[in-house]
Design a protein around this motif. Structure first.
Motif, mmCIF file in Angstrom:
data_model
loop_
_atom_site.group_PDB
_atom_site.id
_atom_site.type_symbol
_atom_site.label_atom_id
_atom_site.label_comp_id
_atom_site.label_asym_id
_atom_site.label_seq_id
_atom_site.Cartn_x
_atom_site.Cartn_y
_atom_site.Cartn_z
ATOM 1 N N LEU A 129 17.974 -35.461 -15.285
ATOM 2 C CA LEU A 129 17.442 -34.688 -14.166
ATOM 3 C C LEU A 129 18.339 -34.826 -12.943
ATOM 4 N N GLN A 130 18.445 -33.740 -12.203
ATOM 5 C CA GLN A 130 19.289 -33.713 -11.014
ATOM 6 C C GLN A 130 18.438 -33.680 -9.738
ATOM 7 N N PRO A 132 16.407 -32.686 -6.479
ATOM 8 C CA PRO A 132 15.558 -31.493 -6.291
ATOM 9 C C PRO A 132 16.263 -30.356 -5.571
ATOM 10 N N CYS A 133 17.211 -30.690 -4.668
ATOM 11 C CA CYS A 133 17.892 -29.656 -3.899
ATOM 12 C C CYS A 133 19.242 -29.264 -4.498
ATOM 13 N N ALA A 134 19.549 -29.763 -5.690
ATOM 14 C CA ALA A 134 20.837 -29.449 -6.315
ATOM 15 C C ALA A 134 20.958 -27.955 -6.570
ATOM 16 N N GLN A 135 22.197 -27.482 -6.585
ATOM 17 C CA GLN A 135 22.438 -26.048 -6.732
ATOM 18 C C GLN A 135 23.249 -25.718 -7.978
ATOM 19 N N LYS A 139 22.817 -27.036 -14.675
ATOM 20 C CA LYS A 139 21.938 -28.194 -14.828
ATOM 21 C C LYS A 139 20.634 -27.889 -14.093
ATOM 22 N N ARG A 142 15.287 -30.526 -12.643
ATOM 23 C CA ARG A 142 15.308 -31.250 -11.382
ATOM 24 C C ARG A 142 14.267 -32.375 -11.360
ATOM 25 N N ASP A 144 11.172 -34.288 -9.863
ATOM 26 C CA ASP A 144 9.965 -33.987 -9.100
ATOM 27 C C ASP A 144 9.799 -35.102 -8.060
ATOM 28 N N TYR A 181 24.937 -32.735 -4.296
ATOM 29 C CA TYR A 181 23.848 -31.896 -3.784
ATOM 30 C C TYR A 181 23.970 -31.831 -2.265
ATOM 31 N N CYS A 188 14.748 -34.562 -0.546
ATOM 32 C CA CYS A 188 15.677 -34.597 -1.665
ATOM 33 C C CYS A 188 16.343 -35.975 -1.767
#
Length: 296
Positions: A129-130, A132-135, A139, A142, A144, A181, A188
Motif C-alpha cells: 500500500l502507498q 493516501p495522497c500518492a499520485q 500503484k 492506498r 487508509d 508523494y 497523509c
C-alpha cells in the motif's frame, strides 16, 4: 556474449565465499559472527529495540559498499558475470507485495541460494500500500489513514512469510517501498508514519528487522520528523532516494548524521543500462552502509 551454462555456473559458484570477489572486494560484509550485539545505550536512541519476548537481540547483518536494484531478479548467468566484473556486491530483491512493478519469475529459494553462494548480499524489498495522497497510477492501492497501523502490521506478516519462504533468516531486514508523494499533507504524512510503526512492530515480533525506502523529500522527511518527535517504533534502517549522483551515505541534508548512522542505503541515480563483461542490465545504483539479509 555467450555465457557459461547454468550448470557450469553453479559448479563454480559453490566454491565462492560470501563477501569475497575474485580480484577485488567491492564492499565489506559483517556476518553473524561479528554482528552487532552492543547494549542499547550504544545504539542511536531512535532505533527500535527487539520486543521483550525475545530472549536475545535479533542478529544484524551489515554491508558497506556498492549495490544496485533491478525491477526483476536478474538471470543467474548475469549475476555470475557481474559479481566479478562489476563494482557491485549487493542487490535488492522485490521479495513481496501486491504492487511490485515487475514479475519475478526467477526469484525462488534456489535463485537466492545460488547468488548468495556467489557472494552477493541481498536487500529484500516489499511494495504494498502507498501513501493516501500518492499520485502513482501504476500503484493505485492506498493506506487508509484510519487503519494505517493495522494495515502496516498485516503487510509485515506477508513480507515475513516471503522471507521465510526464500530462506532468509531471523534478523534479515525487509524494506518497505513507499514511493514519493506530495509533501505538506498532515493526514497523509501521519498515515505513512502510523503504517510504518505497525510494519516495524510486526516485523520485530516475527524476528525480522524493519527497513523503509522512500524519497528524501517525502517519506524520509516524515520518518525523520517522527523520530525527532519520539515516535516509536521506528524502522531499523533507511533507504533513501536522492538522485544527486553522489555515492555517499553521510552529510545528507534532511537526514542528520546522528540518525540511522550505519543503517543507510542511498539510491543516488535513477535507472540506466550498465554493461560489464558484455552483460547489460538496467539498474538503479546504490551506496550501502546498512542492513542486508542473513541466512536461514
Amino acid at each position: 556474449m555467450r555465457l557459461p551454462s547454468p550448470t557450469a555456473l553453479l559448479a563454480v559458484s559453490l566454491v565462492m565465499l560470501p563477501g569475497t570477489v575474485h580480484g577485488h572486494a567491492p564492499g565489506t560484509w559483517q556476518p553473524a559472527a561479528v554482528r552487532s550485539t552492543a547494549p542499547s545505550a550504544a545504539r542511536p536512541a531512535h532505533l527500535a529495540a527487539p520486543p521483550d519476548d525475545f530472549t536475545e537481540p535479533l542478529p544484524e547483518y551489515r554491508f558497506t559498499g556498492a549495490g544496485f536494484d533491478a525491477c526483476s531478479a536478474p538471470p543467474e548467468e548475469a549475476m555470475y558475470v557481474w559479481r566479478t566484473a562489476s563494482p557491485y556486491g549487493a542487490v535488492n530483491i522485490y521479495s513481496s507485495g501486491g504492487q511490485r512493478g515487475c514479475e519475478q519469475p526467477r526469484l525462488t529459494p534456489q535463485w537466492v541460494a545460488t547468488v548468495r553462494s556467489m557472494g552477493w548480499q541481498l536487500v529484500p524489498t516489499h511494495v504494498g500500500l502507498q501513501a493516501p495522497c500518492a499520485q502513482r497510477e501504476d500503484k493505485p492501492l492506498r493506506i487508509d489513514p484510519d487503519l494505517a497501523e493495522e494495515q502496516g502490521g498485516q503487510e509485515a506478516g506477508e513480507a515475513a512469510a516471503a522471507l521465510q519462504a526464500l530462506g532468509l533468516g531471523p534478523g534479515s531486514p525487509v524494506y518497505l517501498d513507499m514511493e514519493a508523494y506530495p509533501a505538506g499533507d498532515a493526514v497523509c504524512s501521519r498515515a505513512v508514519v502510523d503504517f510504518t510503526a505497525g510494519w516495524t512492530r510486526a516485523l520485530h515480533a516475527a524476528g525480522y528487522r524493519s527497513g523503509f525506502y522512500s524519497s528524501m523529500d517525502s517519506g524520509i522527511a516524515d520518518i525523520v520528523a517522527a523520530a525527532r518527535a519520539g515516535r516509536d517504533p521506528m524502522p531499523d534502517a533507511l533507504w533513501y532516494a536522492r538522485w544527486d549522483g553522489h555515492p555517499t551515505t553521510s552529510g545528507q541534508a534532511g537526514l542528520p548524521d546522528d540518525l540511522w548512522s550505519g543503517h543507510r542505503i542511498h539510491q543516488y541515480r535513477g535507472s540506466a543500462d550498465e554493461t560489464y563483461a558484455g552483460v547489460t542490465l538496467s539498474v538503479d545504483p546504490d551506496e550501502l552502509d546498512g542492513l542486508v539479509a542473513g541466512g536461514a
